[in-house]
Design an enzyme around this catalytic site. Structure first.
Site, PDB file in Angstrom:
ATOM      1  N   HIS A 185      88.688  30.271  38.870  1.00 33.63           N
ATOM      2  CA  HIS A 185      89.714  29.716  39.763  1.00 33.63           C
ATOM      3  C   HIS A 185      89.125  29.274  41.103  1.00 33.63           C
ATOM      4  CE1 HIS A 185      90.103  33.719  41.778  1.00 33.63           C
ATOM      5  NE2 HIS A 185      90.542  32.995  42.787  1.00 33.63           N
ATOM      6  N   ASP A 247      88.579  34.483  33.803  1.00 31.33           N
ATOM      7  CA  ASP A 247      88.389  33.873  35.126  1.00 31.33           C
ATOM      8  C   ASP A 247      86.925  34.037  35.549  1.00 31.33           C
ATOM      9  OD1 ASP A 247      88.805  32.763  37.576  1.00 31.33           O
ATOM     10  OD2 ASP A 247      90.033  34.400  38.389  1.00 31.33           O
ATOM     11  N   GLY A 342      89.832  34.903  49.827  1.00 36.18           N
ATOM     12  CA  GLY A 342      88.493  34.540  50.294  1.00 36.18           C
ATOM     13  C   GLY A 342      87.414  35.399  49.646  1.00 36.18           C
ATOM     14  N   SER A 344      87.557  36.097  46.466  1.00 36.87           N
ATOM     15  CA  SER A 344      87.524  35.672  45.068  1.00 36.87           C
ATOM     16  C   SER A 344      86.154  35.182  44.645  1.00 36.87           C
ATOM     17  CB  SER A 344      88.503  34.525  44.853  1.00 36.87           C
ATOM     18  OG  SER A 344      89.762  35.041  44.604  1.00 36.87           O
ATOM     19  N   GLY A 345      85.827  35.474  43.393  1.00 32.26           N
ATOM     20  CA  GLY A 345      84.539  35.028  42.859  1.00 32.26           C
ATOM     21  C   GLY A 345      83.412  35.970  43.223  1.00 32.26           C
TER      22      GLY A 345
HETATM   23  N1  ARG Z   1      92.942  35.262  44.724  1.00 28.75           N
HETATM   24  C1  ARG Z   1      92.189  35.703  45.834  1.00 28.75           C
HETATM   25  C2  ARG Z   1      91.201  34.626  46.227  1.00 28.75           C
HETATM   26  O1  ARG Z   1      91.293  33.555  45.671  1.00 28.75           O
HETATM   27  C3  ARG Z   1      91.540  37.001  45.568  1.00 28.75           C
HETATM   28  C4  ARG Z   1      92.513  38.024  45.808  1.00 28.75           C
HETATM   29  C5  ARG Z   1      92.139  39.377  45.367  1.00 28.75           C
HETATM   30  N2  ARG Z   1      93.316  40.105  45.661  1.00 28.75           N
HETATM   31  C6  ARG Z   1      93.476  41.405  45.612  1.00 28.75           C
HETATM   32  N3  ARG Z   1      94.577  41.898  46.017  1.00 28.75           N
HETATM   33  N4  ARG Z   1      92.501  42.160  45.228  1.00 28.75           N
HETATM   34  O2  ARG Z   1      90.437  34.779  47.156  1.00 28.75           O
END
Ligand code: ARG
Length: 392
Positions: A185, A247, A342, A344-345
């Protein structure tokens, strides 16, 4: 990353003293596999062997030479090698069996392989101790800031906005000198309209707000900004599904990067080294994402979070019509201790003898809500895909 406040004083003076004491023990004489004398040094201080390690295709002789060059009691960052001008065997690599009765067997020790496996892809992925080094400076945490040399495989992804401006968003992890592992994503779907097109990878970063990062007089090298030759999203990832199954994505860099003490790959839970992840086990997540006080953190953060009960987590997310599968790992669920936007990944890691990449930050229900674990892509379930996708 969300985190509860904690304070810890830096111990710079203690660190300097320790370094001086260690320096006195440094550079012991040793013999390399050719029986030439050299110094037992951190491999990062031995350019000739570092160059060898970075070759994309090592011959088996070179691989063995590297293995047998390992020595004990060096100084600095492991692994230690007996450093000389040699980069391979002189003369015949293996003593050819002879008919004579007196045999001086040059027994080859069998330490952990630097690079292992016969499979093409697997041989491109590093193994301990050529991956996942622990911080050498790790007594200088300040709250949840990482040490300058913590998690040196972490990448920041840069996106091009419509105006042409580059912005940082997701994280990732260097898995060898050519590939970064991240979340799908972060590559396709909403991110391309909300943020921009993925353009570059930044490696060797610590404090986003500074050009050169120094902590207590120790500085790292300037960051590396590198183009992406190819983005490979997992074929089963569906950008339109809220479930975010599979993902995961690989980014092939435009050229191999030069590894250093501040740039190393993380270890992967390859089939031969993997072990189950148990509930309550503490894993570590790291990133530059949202904190309680700001949208982005300048300094790379770290946070320990316990693995959640997977059935509980599945039930919890099903109330939001999200169907989790076993290749998604739920971690955390404590008030304000979570990864966030932020992050993510970025990596969720486990410390064995080295750091292993067990999860990729995927999603959550907001951040840091009590009872809502974060969801991570379970990397061990994607090793076959990674192995069959990476190439030299
Ligand atoms: N979707 C978020 C991103 O794109 C990551 C969020 C992780 N969230 C969590 N509650 N652990 O950066």
């Amino acid at each position: 990353m969300m985190k509860s406040a904690s304070a810890c004083k830096s111990v710079g003076i203690l660190l300097v003293t320790t370094m001086l004491i260690c320096a006195a023990h440094a550079q012991q004489n040793c013999r390399n596999p050719n029986q030439n004398t050299g110094y037992c040094l951190s491999i990062y201080d031995c350019p000739i062997l570092i160059d060898l390690l970075q070759k994309s295709a090592l011959t088996s002789d070179e691989r063995n030479f590297l293995r047998e060059s390992q020595c004990d009691n060096g100084f600095g960052r492991k692994p230690f090698v007996c450093c000389t001008q040699d980069k391979n065997y002189v003369g015949l690599p293996t003593a050819t069996p002879t008919a004579t009765t007196t045999t001086t067997t040059t027994r080859r020790p069998q330490p952990t392989p630097f690079i292992g496996g016969d499979d093409q892809g697997e041989s491109l992925l590093p193994r301990e101790p050529a991956c996942g080094p622990s911080s050498f400076l790790d007594r200088i945490y300040n709250g949840n800031d990482t040490a300058l040399d913590d998690f040196v495989w972490m990448a920041l992804l840069e996106y091009r906005e419509r105006t042409g401006k580059l912005v940082l968003n997701c994280g990732g992890s260097l898995i060898n000198n050519r590939y970064v592992l991240t979340a799908a994503h972060c590559v396709i779907g909403k991110v391309t309209t909300d943020v921009g097109q993925l353009a570059k990878v930044r490696l060797g970063e610590y404090d986003i707000s500074k050009d050169i990062d120094c902590v207590n007089g120790v500085c790292n090298k300037p960051v590396i900004e590198i183009d992406i030759e190819e983005s490979i999203v997992h074929p089963q990832y569906d950008a339109n599904s809220n479930d975010r199954h599979h993902d995961i994505a690989l980014l092939r860099l435009s050229k191999p990067v030069e590894l250093s003490a501040f740039l190393q790959p993380v270890c992967l839970p390859l089939a031969s080294v993997r072990s189950v992840i148990n509930p309550n086990e503490e894993l570590v997540v790291s990133g530059w994402g949202r904190t309680l006080t700001s949208r982005q953190s300048n300094i790379k953060q770290r946070l320990e979070i316990p693995v959640a009960d997977q059935d509980y987590c599945k039930k919890k997310f099903s109330t939001k019509n999200i169907n989790l599968i076993s290749s998604q790992l739920c971690v955390g669920g404590e008030f304000v201790r979570d990864s966030c936007d932020g992050d993510s990944g970025g990596p969720l890691m486990r410390n064995k003898n080295a750091w292993y990449l067990e999860g990729v930050v995927s999603f959550g229900n907001a951040c840091g809500l009590e009872g809502w674990p974060g969801v991570y892509t379970r990397v061990s379930d994607y090793i076959d895909w990674i192995v069959s996708t990476v190439r030299a």
